[in-house]
Design a protein around this motif. Structure first.
Motif, mmCIF file in Angstrom:
data_model
loop_
_atom_site.group_PDB
_atom_site.id
_atom_site.type_symbol
_atom_site.label_atom_id
_atom_site.label_comp_id
_atom_site.label_asym_id
_atom_site.label_seq_id
_atom_site.Cartn_x
_atom_site.Cartn_y
_atom_site.Cartn_z
ATOM 1 N N THR A 1 6.398 -1.565 -24.920
ATOM 2 C CA THR A 1 7.014 -0.302 -25.352
ATOM 3 C C THR A 1 7.451 -0.320 -26.822
ATOM 4 O O THR A 1 8.081 0.619 -27.280
ATOM 5 C CB THR A 1 8.216 0.040 -24.456
ATOM 6 O OG1 THR A 1 9.097 -1.088 -24.388
ATOM 7 C CG2 THR A 1 7.751 0.389 -23.053
ATOM 8 N N THR B 1 10.949 3.189 -23.615
ATOM 9 C CA THR B 1 10.338 3.369 -22.298
ATOM 10 C C THR B 1 8.889 3.813 -22.436
ATOM 11 O O THR B 1 8.271 3.664 -23.493
ATOM 12 C CB THR B 1 11.169 4.365 -21.470
ATOM 13 O OG1 THR B 1 10.636 4.442 -20.154
ATOM 14 C CG2 THR B 1 11.188 5.741 -22.117
ATOM 15 N N THR C 1 2.598 2.723 -20.899
ATOM 16 C CA THR C 1 3.267 2.215 -22.095
ATOM 17 C C THR C 1 2.506 2.630 -23.356
ATOM 18 O O THR C 1 1.293 2.844 -23.324
ATOM 19 C CB THR C 1 3.367 0.681 -22.066
ATOM 20 O OG1 THR C 1 2.051 0.125 -22.136
ATOM 21 C CG2 THR C 1 4.076 0.215 -20.813
ATOM 22 N N GLY D 1 13.586 -2.389 -22.201
ATOM 23 C CA GLY D 1 12.539 -1.559 -21.619
ATOM 24 C C GLY D 1 11.372 -2.421 -21.190
ATOM 25 O O GLY D 1 11.338 -3.632 -21.444
ATOM 26 N N GLU E 1 3.389 7.211 -15.734
ATOM 27 C CA GLU E 1 4.063 6.364 -16.719
ATOM 28 C C GLU E 1 3.077 5.344 -17.280
ATOM 29 O O GLU E 1 2.506 4.544 -16.536
ATOM 30 C CB GLU E 1 5.263 5.646 -16.085
ATOM 31 C CG GLU E 1 6.376 6.596 -15.685
ATOM 32 C CD GLU E 1 7.521 5.882 -15.005
ATOM 33 O OE1 GLU E 1 7.276 4.782 -14.436
ATOM 34 O OE2 GLU E 1 8.650 6.394 -15.041
ATOM 35 N N LEU F 1 16.883 2.352 -25.361
ATOM 36 C CA LEU F 1 15.873 2.256 -24.310
ATOM 37 C C LEU F 1 14.507 2.639 -24.891
ATOM 38 O O LEU F 1 14.315 3.756 -25.367
ATOM 39 C CB LEU F 1 16.227 3.175 -23.144
ATOM 40 C CG LEU F 1 15.150 3.317 -22.053
ATOM 41 C CD1 LEU F 1 14.857 1.965 -21.396
ATOM 42 C CD2 LEU F 1 15.581 4.348 -21.009
#
Length: 473
Positions: free
Chosen positions: A242, A382, A418, A238, A416, A380
């Motif tokens: 993250t 993300t 982190t 990722g 988006e 993952l």
């Protein structure tokens, strides 16, 4: 009739003990030893109990069985023995108790009662072991039980004592994190505070990982049954920021494992890589972070063959600049060496180990490294979702709910960012949750506006860059 038999037997035993004392006093030592052995043999024939002696020394080193028994009995002796020894081993986090000399305690295993005793005998100069001349005492544990339970004690109880003792020792010791310097590991105490309770993950994903780890830690018999080494591979991938490193720390804290942080560029060749693997202990996590940056482990099918052009041959060669991800010249570790390290014959030299690789670019790795058996579970990590944000708000602001939460939830569905960036905003104003949440909302609004005004073909990449820049810095 029974009382008369026991009375006569008691008289015989008393007479034998009196004779032994007389023999010791007036007869040569060789005759005394012979009489003592005969007496013990006679008492063993009459007695209904068996004694098992577990001595401290096994040649030149301390017996592993003795240490396991000592640890197993330490918890029980604190409540049962009348006189205890208190100590704090070098690698232990807590004080431990042990029985003092000639102390006895009882234990119970599936309705079978046994008795343990600890003995310490001072040795004379002549009787000291040549393998351990510094020891002036003979220490040993004595286990006593009824003859009818002999099979169950040997086949079930003693293995249970040894296994439980080793587990208790692992849980009480200071865990360590190791790093490699060429062929050797060096370590420091590992005291990372990350747990699965503090990780910024969605609840479903967190629960899935926890169940997988717990299932692995209890699957020794299953792995042996199916003919596989007791190990498991995890790939954490990722964007930066993250929580990949925090995930590894949480795994180690959950399982009580040590961590071996392997730096591949410090390893000269595949042979040294195998030696490092053999030197790791059971119940450990072997980590290679940013594996795509350590060595050339990229997809072999995507590599372009260099084109040899006649014009280029005539041009004078210019000194090439080393790339950021290029390994050191003295490192000759190959992709084949890493594959054998994780899933070859040498990978079974040990048990209950996790291999954890991390990368920011999973698409760059060779598929052979990603298949099951090497990296069994791909995780993952993300951008921050609302569920993960609530964990961060609880950790950093000590709040479960707030009037600004609905707006933050709407923004996170469109933007988006982190977890590292979210945490940075929550830390800006300590003691004032409203100000911290407003700072986060402003950052989310700015990111949303940039996304709306950016060109269509570059909007995602620009937003991802802005959202992770602060975490990388």
């Amino acid at each position: 009739m029974k009382m008369e038999v026991w009375s006569n037997l008691g008289s015989i035993l008393a007479t034998l003990i009196f004779i032994r004392s007389v023999v010791r006093e007036y007869f040569p030592r060789e005759l005394c030893d012979l009489f003592s052995k005969s007496l013990r043999r006679l008492l063993g024939m009459v007695s209904s109990y068996i004694s098992v002696v577990i001595e401290e020394n096994d040649g030149m080193k301390v017996s592993e069985v003795y240490e396991a028994v000592q640890t197993y009995l330490s918890a029980r002796s604190s409540s049962a023995a009348e006189r205890l020894k208190l100590k704090k081993p070098k690698n232990s986090r807590d004080f431990t108790f042990s029985m003092d000399s000639n102390q006895r305690i009882s234990d119970k295993f599936e309705d079978i009662k046994v008795r343990w005793a600890f003995h310490s005998i001072e040795l004379s100069q002549k009787t000291r072991s040549p393998w351990n001349p510094g020891s002036d005492e003979k220490r040993y544990y004595e286990l006593k039980f009824h003859k009818k339970h002999k099979h169950k004690i040997f086949s079930e109880y003693l293995p249970h004592v040894i296994t439980e003792g080793k587990n208790l020792e692992l849980r009480s010791r200071n865990r360590k994190i190791y790093t490699n310097e060429y062929r050797y590991w060096t370590s420091v105490v590992f005291d990372h505070p990350a747990t699965f309770g503090t990780l910024a993950l969605e609840t479903e994903q967190k629960q899935e990982i926890l169940e997988d780890l717990e299932r692995f830690s209890k699957a020794e018999k299953y792995y042996r049954q199916v003919g596989r080494a007791w190990k498991r591979g995890y790939l954490l991938y990722g964007p930066p920021g993250t929580g990949k490193s925090s995930m590894i720390a949480a795994m180690a804290n959950f399982l009580d494992y040590d961590i071996y942080d392997l730096e591949l560029t410090q390893v000269k060749n595949n042979t040294e890589l195998r030696k490092l693997l053999v030197a790791t202990t059971n119940k450990s996590i072997i980590v290679i972070e940013d594996i795509d940056c350590s060595l050339d482990l990229s997809d072999r099918k995507k590599k372009k063959k260099p084109e040899k052009d006649s014009e280029e041959k005539e041009k004078p060669s210019e000194p090439s600049k080393p790339e950021e991800n290029e390994p050191k010249e003295d490192s000759k570790v190959t992709l084949s060496g890493v594959l054998n390290f994780t899933d070859g014959l040498w990978s079974c030299c040990g048990s209950e180990r996790l291999f954890v690789f991390t990368t920011n670019h999973i698409d760059r790795l060779d598929p052979a490294l990603l298949r099951s058996g090497r990296m069994d579970k791909h995780i993952l990590l993300t951008f921050c979702k609302f569920g993960a944000f609530k964990t961060l708000a609880r950790n950093y602001l000590s709040i479960e709910d707030h009037e600004l939460f609905p707006e933050i939830q709407d923004l996170m569905e469109a933007v988006e960012m982190t977890p590292a960036d979210v945490a940075e905003h929550l830390m800006k104003t300590s003691g004032n949750p409203t100000s911290a949440l407003q700072s986060l909302i402003e950052a989310l609004r700015d990111a949303k506006e940039r996304r709306a005004t950016a060109p269509l073909n570059g909007s995602i990449s620009e937003e991802n860059t802005s959202a992770t820049a602060q975490g990388e810095a």
